[in-house]
Design a protein around this motif. Structure first.
Motif, PDB file in Angstrom:
ATOM      1  N   GLU A 247      11.114   9.371 -15.103  1.00 11.91           N
ATOM      2  CA  GLU A 247      12.326  10.521 -15.696  1.00 11.91           C
ATOM      3  C   GLU A 247      11.982  11.500 -15.126  1.00 11.91           C
ATOM      4  N   ARG A 248      12.992  12.063 -14.978  1.00 14.54           N
ATOM      5  CA  ARG A 248      13.105  14.217 -14.726  1.00 14.54           C
ATOM      6  C   ARG A 248      12.696  14.688 -16.131  1.00 14.54           C
ATOM      7  N   THR A 249      12.177  15.946 -15.578  1.00 13.48           N
ATOM      8  CA  THR A 249      12.131  16.305 -17.306  1.00 13.48           C
ATOM      9  C   THR A 249      12.286  17.468 -16.167  1.00 13.48           C
ATOM     10  N   ARG A 250      12.501  18.910 -16.998  1.00  7.47           N
ATOM     11  CA  ARG A 250      11.687  20.457 -16.609  1.00  7.47           C
ATOM     12  C   ARG A 250      11.029  20.398 -15.683  1.00  7.47           C
ATOM     13  N   GLU A 251       9.892  20.289 -16.325  1.00  6.90           N
ATOM     14  CA  GLU A 251       8.871  20.100 -16.115  1.00  6.90           C
ATOM     15  C   GLU A 251       8.198  19.675 -13.975  1.00  6.90           C
ATOM     16  N   GLY A 252       9.303  18.580 -13.727  1.00  5.53           N
ATOM     17  CA  GLY A 252       9.140  17.535 -12.408  1.00  5.53           C
ATOM     18  C   GLY A 252       9.706  16.091 -12.754  1.00  5.53           C
ATOM     19  N   MET A 253       8.788  14.954 -11.777  1.00  2.84           N
ATOM     20  CA  MET A 253       8.998  14.102 -12.650  1.00  2.84           C
ATOM     21  C   MET A 253       7.612  13.323 -13.123  1.00  2.84           C
ATOM     22  N   ARG A 254       8.102  12.763 -14.535  1.00  5.06           N
ATOM     23  CA  ARG A 254       6.817  11.864 -15.648  1.00  5.06           C
ATOM     24  C   ARG A 254       6.814  10.731 -15.596  1.00  5.06           C
ATOM     25  N   PRO A 255       5.924  10.134 -15.618  1.00  5.03           N
ATOM     26  CA  PRO A 255       5.530   8.994 -15.302  1.00  5.03           C
ATOM     27  C   PRO A 255       6.601   8.251 -17.055  1.00  5.03           C
ATOM     28  N   THR A 256       7.363   7.061 -16.700  1.00  4.90           N
ATOM     29  CA  THR A 256       7.747   6.799 -18.009  1.00  4.90           C
ATOM     30  C   THR A 256       6.001   6.061 -18.974  1.00  4.90           C
TER      31      THR A 256
ATOM     32  N   VAL B 191       1.654  15.173  -8.153  1.00  3.89           N
ATOM     33  CA  VAL B 191       2.299  16.589  -8.095  1.00  3.89           C
ATOM     34  C   VAL B 191       3.691  16.539  -7.966  1.00  3.89           C
ATOM     35  N   GLY B 192       3.719  15.385  -9.423  1.00  3.97           N
ATOM     36  CA  GLY B 192       5.507  15.292  -9.792  1.00  3.97           C
ATOM     37  C   GLY B 192       6.322  16.031  -9.328  1.00  3.97           C
TER      38      GLY B 192
ATOM     39  N   ARG C 287       7.508  17.453  -3.184  1.00  4.55           N
ATOM     40  CA  ARG C 287       5.980  17.594  -3.171  1.00  4.55           C
ATOM     41  C   ARG C 287       5.192  16.214  -2.343  1.00  4.55           C
ATOM     42  N   ALA C 288       5.607  14.935  -2.686  1.00  5.12           N
ATOM     43  CA  ALA C 288       4.612  14.271  -2.827  1.00  5.12           C
ATOM     44  C   ALA C 288       4.789  13.456  -0.972  1.00  5.12           C
ATOM     45  N   ALA C 289       6.519  13.939  -0.956  1.00  5.07           N
ATOM     46  CA  ALA C 289       6.507  13.231   0.549  1.00  5.07           C
ATOM     47  C   ALA C 289       5.928  14.470   1.787  1.00  5.07           C
TER      48      ALA C 289
ATOM     49  N   PHE D  38       1.059  -1.311  -0.244  1.00  6.03           N
ATOM     50  CA  PHE D  38       0.181  -0.177   0.131  1.00  6.03           C
ATOM     51  C   PHE D  38       1.113   0.849  -0.200  1.00  6.03           C
ATOM     52  N   LYS D  39       1.765   1.421   0.520  1.00  2.23           N
ATOM     53  CA  LYS D  39       1.959   2.717   0.962  1.00  2.23           C
ATOM     54  C   LYS D  39       3.103   3.174  -0.154  1.00  2.23           C
ATOM     55  N   GLN D  40       4.233   1.356  -1.599  1.00  2.00           N
ATOM     56  CA  GLN D  40       4.573   1.666  -2.260  1.00  2.00           C
ATOM     57  C   GLN D  40       3.634   3.149  -3.256  1.00  2.00           C
ATOM     58  N   LEU D  41       2.089   2.015  -3.485  1.00  2.00           N
ATOM     59  CA  LEU D  41       1.435   2.221  -3.930  1.00  2.00           C
ATOM     60  C   LEU D  41       1.364   3.621  -3.904  1.00  2.00           C
ATOM     61  N   LYS D  42       0.831   4.425  -2.407  1.00  2.00           N
ATOM     62  CA  LYS D  42       0.474   5.130  -2.684  1.00  2.00           C
ATOM     63  C   LYS D  42       1.140   6.660  -2.931  1.00  2.00           C
ATOM     64  N   ALA D  43       2.632   6.145  -2.703  1.00  2.00           N
ATOM     65  CA  ALA D  43       3.841   7.462  -2.435  1.00  2.00           C
ATOM     66  C   ALA D  43       3.915   7.500  -4.806  1.00  2.00           C
ATOM     67  N   LEU D  44       4.066   6.106  -5.270  1.00  2.00           N
ATOM     68  CA  LEU D  44       3.956   6.290  -6.924  1.00  2.00           C
ATOM     69  C   LEU D  44       2.694   7.087  -7.304  1.00  2.00           C
ATOM     70  N   VAL D  45       1.316   6.496  -6.601  1.00  3.81           N
ATOM     71  CA  VAL D  45       0.652   7.676  -7.658  1.00  3.81           C
ATOM     72  C   VAL D  45       0.478   8.777  -6.719  1.00  3.81           C
ATOM     73  N   THR D  46       0.728   9.257  -5.404  1.00  2.87           N
ATOM     74  CA  THR D  46       0.959  10.983  -5.520  1.00  2.87           C
ATOM     75  C   THR D  46       2.479  11.602  -6.692  1.00  2.87           C
ATOM     76  N   VAL D  47       3.651  10.916  -6.551  1.00  2.00           N
ATOM     77  CA  VAL D  47       4.201  11.250  -7.230  1.00  2.00           C
ATOM     78  C   VAL D  47       3.925  12.232  -8.209  1.00  2.00           C
ATOM     79  N   ALA D  48       3.069  11.084  -8.945  1.00  2.00           N
ATOM     80  CA  ALA D  48       2.541  10.776  -9.847  1.00  2.00           C
ATOM     81  C   ALA D  48       1.837  12.200 -10.555  1.00  2.00           C
TER      82      ALA D  48
END
Length: 312
Positions: free
Chosen positions: A49-58, A15-16, A20-22, A3-13
């Motif tokens: 992947e890291r972009t200028r706009e932030g973390m973007r899902p592959t 908020v980018g 911020r996810a932390a 659950f914690k991994q999924l929550k981290a994954l979705v939150t990073v996606a």
């Protein structure tokens, strides 16, 4: 995968950003990074992947985020189902609404739920009928307002109303709600219409064939807002449900009249997945929405609409 991994994954996606996810998750940034990396090791793919706009899902990350979001939603519903507060309806409900109905229904629905059922958290998704139907089948929506839905084994449906479609023109053309116009007269003008795969366009094309007229489609767009903007600017007429243009007509920005010879109608239903056991919160939202629709029809706020009994 936990659950914690999924929550981290979705939150990073969403908020980018890991930082911020932390903050959102009330965790240290290294903890979020560890959860994402552990998930990548388990799946054997890079998720961001890291972009200028932030973390973007592959591409692979987007797939996992989609399924992770659905899994978290299912867990939240399960928690609300097994840990109810006595006498209080709580839970998360995702409702899909047609763009043409949102102006009329959203505010009254939200107001009633906030006043009578503050424990319900409502998520609204606005879209086309075809998209809403697909999201229902995928399990991303709990309820959706759809139109011209045929018999389907995957959904339970509650008939709401039938309504006529209207010709919509610039205000200077003087169309009136109490004076229907023949379909052929509307077809004499350049039209701003949805693309051919849109359900409303299918209705209009069928009426054109019945009336034996050719449509002069000047512009295609799948945005009702753009349709109205272009008509207001004088680029042609369009065809929309009366409820979708009521405010603009009342404000003198557009004119409109019901279509006739032939009449063009659509049927509106409230649909829910058949295989899912409805939570109390879903049932409350459904009942409240049905009441709002029937009230709008009875009070004349839904133009050219006739309420339909559940078994009609």
């Amino acid at each position: 995968m936990d659950f914690k991994q999924l929550k981290a994954l979705v939150t990073v996606a969403e908020v980018g950003s890991v930082t911020r996810a932390a903050e959102v998750l009330y965790l240290a940034q290294p903890a979020v990074t560890r959860q994402i990396r552990a998930l990548e090791r388990e799946l054997g793919v890079v998720l961001f992947e890291r972009t200028r706009e932030g973390m973007r899902p592959t591409e692979a990350g987007a797939v996992v985020v989609h399924h992770g979001r659905r899994a978290l939603h299912a867990l939240e519903r399960a928690r609300a189902d097994v840990q109810p507060t006595p006498g209080v309806v709580t839970g998360n409900v995702t409702l899909g609404l047609l763009e043409s109905t949102s102006d009329l229904l959203v505010e009254p629905l939200v107001a009633v739920l906030a006043d009578e059922h503050p424990g319900i958290r409502l998520r609204l998704v606005i879209g086309y009928s075809g998209h809403l139907r697909q999201w229902l089948d995928d399990g991303d929506l709990d309820l959706a307002v759809l139109y011209n839905l045929g018999s389907t084994p995957s959904l339970n449906t509650h008939p709401l109303l039938r309504e006529r479609l209207w010709a919509v023109a610039p205000a200077s053309d003087g169309l009136r709600g109490d004076r229907p116009i023949p379909f052929a007269e509307a077809a004499d003008h350049p039209l701003v219409m949805p693309a051919a795969d849109h359900a409303l366009r299918t209705l209009v094309d069928g009426a054109a064939a019945q009336a034996k007229v050719e449509l002069d489609v000047a512009v295609e767009t799948n945005s009702m807002r753009v349709q109205k903007q272009l008509v207001q600017a004088g680029h042609g007429w369009t065809v929309l449900p009366g409820v979708g243009v009521a405010e603009e007509v009342a404000a003198g920005l557009l004119s409109a009249a019901p279509l006739g010879d032939p009449e063009v109608r659509r049927s509106i239903v409230l649909a829910a997945p058949r295989i899912t056991r409805s939570l109390a919160a879903v049932n409350v939202v459904a009942r409240t929405l049905i009441h709002q629709v029937l009230s709008a029809v009875a009070e004349g706020r839904w133009p050219s609409a006739q309420a339909r009994p559940p078994h009609s």
